[in-house]
Motif scaffolding. Structure first.
Motif, mmCIF file in Angstrom:
data_model
loop_
_atom_site.group_PDB
_atom_site.id
_atom_site.type_symbol
_atom_site.label_atom_id
_atom_site.label_comp_id
_atom_site.label_asym_id
_atom_site.label_seq_id
_atom_site.Cartn_x
_atom_site.Cartn_y
_atom_site.Cartn_z
ATOM 1 N N GLY A 43 0.804 -1.219 0.000
ATOM 2 C CA GLY A 43 0.000 0.000 0.000
ATOM 3 C C GLY A 43 0.836 1.267 0.000
ATOM 4 O O GLY A 43 0.491 2.243 -0.662
ATOM 5 N N GLY A 44 1.933 1.253 0.714
ATOM 6 C CA GLY A 44 2.805 2.428 0.738
ATOM 7 C C GLY A 44 3.472 2.683 -0.601
ATOM 8 O O GLY A 44 3.592 3.834 -1.037
ATOM 9 N N LEU A 45 3.889 1.618 -1.252
ATOM 10 C CA LEU A 45 4.553 1.758 -2.549
ATOM 11 C C LEU A 45 3.592 2.197 -3.651
ATOM 12 O O LEU A 45 3.993 2.902 -4.580
ATOM 13 C CB LEU A 45 5.203 0.432 -2.951
ATOM 14 C CG LEU A 45 6.319 -0.081 -2.039
ATOM 15 C CD1 LEU A 45 6.750 -1.475 -2.472
ATOM 16 C CD2 LEU A 45 7.488 0.871 -2.036
ATOM 17 N N VAL A 46 2.343 1.796 -3.544
ATOM 18 C CA VAL A 46 1.354 2.112 -4.578
ATOM 19 C C VAL A 46 0.712 3.478 -4.349
ATOM 20 O O VAL A 46 0.558 4.266 -5.273
ATOM 21 C CB VAL A 46 0.270 1.010 -4.645
ATOM 22 C CG1 VAL A 46 -0.874 1.411 -5.566
ATOM 23 C CG2 VAL A 46 0.888 -0.306 -5.097
ATOM 24 N N ALA A 76 8.721 10.917 12.097
ATOM 25 C CA ALA A 76 7.776 10.395 13.096
ATOM 26 C C ALA A 76 7.307 8.988 12.725
ATOM 27 O O ALA A 76 7.258 8.100 13.584
ATOM 28 C CB ALA A 76 6.584 11.340 13.230
ATOM 29 N N ASN A 77 6.968 8.784 11.455
ATOM 30 C CA ASN A 77 6.526 7.454 11.017
ATOM 31 C C ASN A 77 7.615 6.415 11.196
ATOM 32 O O ASN A 77 7.348 5.291 11.620
ATOM 33 C CB ASN A 77 6.069 7.497 9.546
ATOM 34 C CG ASN A 77 4.620 7.859 9.414
ATOM 35 O OD1 ASN A 77 3.754 7.123 9.844
ATOM 36 N ND2 ASN A 77 4.357 9.019 8.837
ATOM 37 N N PHE A 81 6.726 3.582 13.790
ATOM 38 C CA PHE A 81 6.260 2.361 13.148
ATOM 39 C C PHE A 81 7.324 1.623 12.335
ATOM 40 O O PHE A 81 7.045 0.576 11.769
ATOM 41 C CB PHE A 81 5.065 2.677 12.226
ATOM 42 C CG PHE A 81 3.947 3.370 12.944
ATOM 43 C CD1 PHE A 81 3.139 2.682 13.841
ATOM 44 C CD2 PHE A 81 3.723 4.720 12.739
ATOM 45 C CE1 PHE A 81 2.107 3.327 14.513
ATOM 46 C CE2 PHE A 81 2.690 5.377 13.404
ATOM 47 C CZ PHE A 81 1.889 4.681 14.292
ATOM 48 N N GLY A 82 8.499 2.200 12.218
ATOM 49 C CA GLY A 82 9.557 1.550 11.443
ATOM 50 C C GLY A 82 9.368 1.658 9.942
ATOM 51 O O GLY A 82 10.051 1.000 9.175
ATOM 52 N N MET A 83 8.393 2.472 9.523
ATOM 53 C CA MET A 83 8.153 2.712 8.099
ATOM 54 C C MET A 83 8.008 4.206 7.879
ATOM 55 O O MET A 83 7.165 4.821 8.534
ATOM 56 C CB MET A 83 6.898 1.992 7.627
ATOM 57 C CG MET A 83 7.074 0.492 7.595
ATOM 58 S SD MET A 83 5.797 -0.340 6.674
ATOM 59 C CE MET A 83 4.536 -0.548 7.891
ATOM 60 N N PRO A 84 8.790 4.765 7.051
ATOM 61 C CA PRO A 84 9.742 4.107 6.181
ATOM 62 C C PRO A 84 10.936 3.562 6.973
ATOM 63 O O PRO A 84 11.280 4.087 8.032
ATOM 64 C CB PRO A 84 10.189 5.212 5.216
ATOM 65 C CG PRO A 84 9.955 6.483 5.958
ATOM 66 C CD PRO A 84 8.770 6.228 6.847
ATOM 67 N N ALA A 85 11.518 2.531 6.412
ATOM 68 C CA ALA A 85 12.712 1.931 7.022
ATOM 69 C C ALA A 85 13.816 2.978 7.067
ATOM 70 O O ALA A 85 13.882 3.865 6.210
ATOM 71 C CB ALA A 85 13.153 0.726 6.200
ATOM 72 N N ILE A 92 13.316 9.578 1.134
ATOM 73 C CA ILE A 92 11.952 10.047 1.379
ATOM 74 C C ILE A 92 11.971 11.465 1.921
ATOM 75 O O ILE A 92 11.130 12.296 1.550
ATOM 76 C CB ILE A 92 11.193 9.062 2.288
ATOM 77 C CG1 ILE A 92 10.940 7.780 1.486
ATOM 78 C CG2 ILE A 92 9.898 9.671 2.803
ATOM 79 C CD1 ILE A 92 10.310 6.656 2.230
ATOM 80 N N LEU A 93 12.943 11.783 2.759
ATOM 81 C CA LEU A 93 13.081 13.165 3.230
ATOM 82 C C LEU A 93 13.413 14.112 2.076
ATOM 83 O O LEU A 93 12.852 15.211 1.995
ATOM 84 C CB LEU A 93 14.151 13.251 4.320
ATOM 85 C CG LEU A 93 13.722 12.759 5.695
ATOM 86 C CD1 LEU A 93 14.926 12.594 6.603
ATOM 87 C CD2 LEU A 93 12.697 13.700 6.302
ATOM 88 N N VAL A 94 14.293 13.687 1.184
ATOM 89 C CA VAL A 94 14.637 14.518 0.025
ATOM 90 C C VAL A 94 13.392 14.769 -0.820
ATOM 91 O O VAL A 94 13.088 15.907 -1.191
ATOM 92 C CB VAL A 94 15.760 13.869 -0.824
ATOM 93 C CG1 VAL A 94 15.889 14.530 -2.188
ATOM 94 C CG2 VAL A 94 17.084 13.925 -0.077
#
Length: 172
Positions: A43-46, A76-77, A81-85, A92-94
């Motif tokens: 779900g995260g990738l899509v 925070a995520n 929750f360990g996601m994103p790894a 993802i920050l970039v």
């Protein structure tokens, strides 16, 4: 597409407590939405949910709220929750920061909410973010994953983001 009124977007400064209140609400959205999307396999990738409220924050409330949301949401995520790894956190920050920059810039030039402008902001951050990820990972395949797998999420960002921003009647 018609552009809504000039008052449809605003720019909050770092000295304005409203920027922090807005960012806190959008970070909360960027925590809840990914958790819902992760109930679906890949779900995260899509759906690329970590970016949705960053787009709204930056476009509607300016660079300050956008950057605060862009940085705090993935961190925070990841911590909660360990996601994103942790290994994926830098890219993802970039991309989140690029989205905040693109959305706030486009909104400041358009001075309203227009579908084409939201699409431009999303396409711009995806294009530059793809190049950045390619440079960081050395893998074009990995860099193109957001486009190859995440095209439904890109469409949700454009159309869903437009609808949310157009009808968001928050006066700060």
């Amino acid at each position: 597409m018609k552009t809504t009124s000039v008052s449809a977007v605003c720019s909050l400064s770092y000295r304005d407590s409203r920027a922090y209140m807005a960012a806190a609400l959008f970070v909360a959205g960027n925590i809840v939405l990914p958790q819902l999307c992760h109930l679906v396999p890949q779900g995260g990738l899509v759906w690329l949910p970590i970016y949705f409220f960053t787009l709204v924050a930056a476009y509607k409330f300016g660079l300050t709220a956008g950057l605060l949301t862009a940085v705090a949401s993935p961190v925070a995520n990841s911590l909660l929750f360990g996601m994103p790894a942790a290994a994926m956190l830098p890219i993802i920050l970039v991309k989140s920061v690029l989205l905040a920059l693109a959305a706030s810039f486009v909104a400041s030039k358009v001075r309203g909410v227009a579908l084409w402008a939201v699409a431009l902001a999303v396409v711009a951050y995806q294009a530059v973010g793809t190049m950045a990820e390619w440079g960081m990972t050395g893998s074009l395949t990995a860099a193109l994953q957001d486009i190859r797998l995440g095209w439904p999420g890109i469409l949700v960002q454009i159309f869903g983001g437009y609808v949310v921003m157009k009808y968001l009647k928050v006066r700060m």
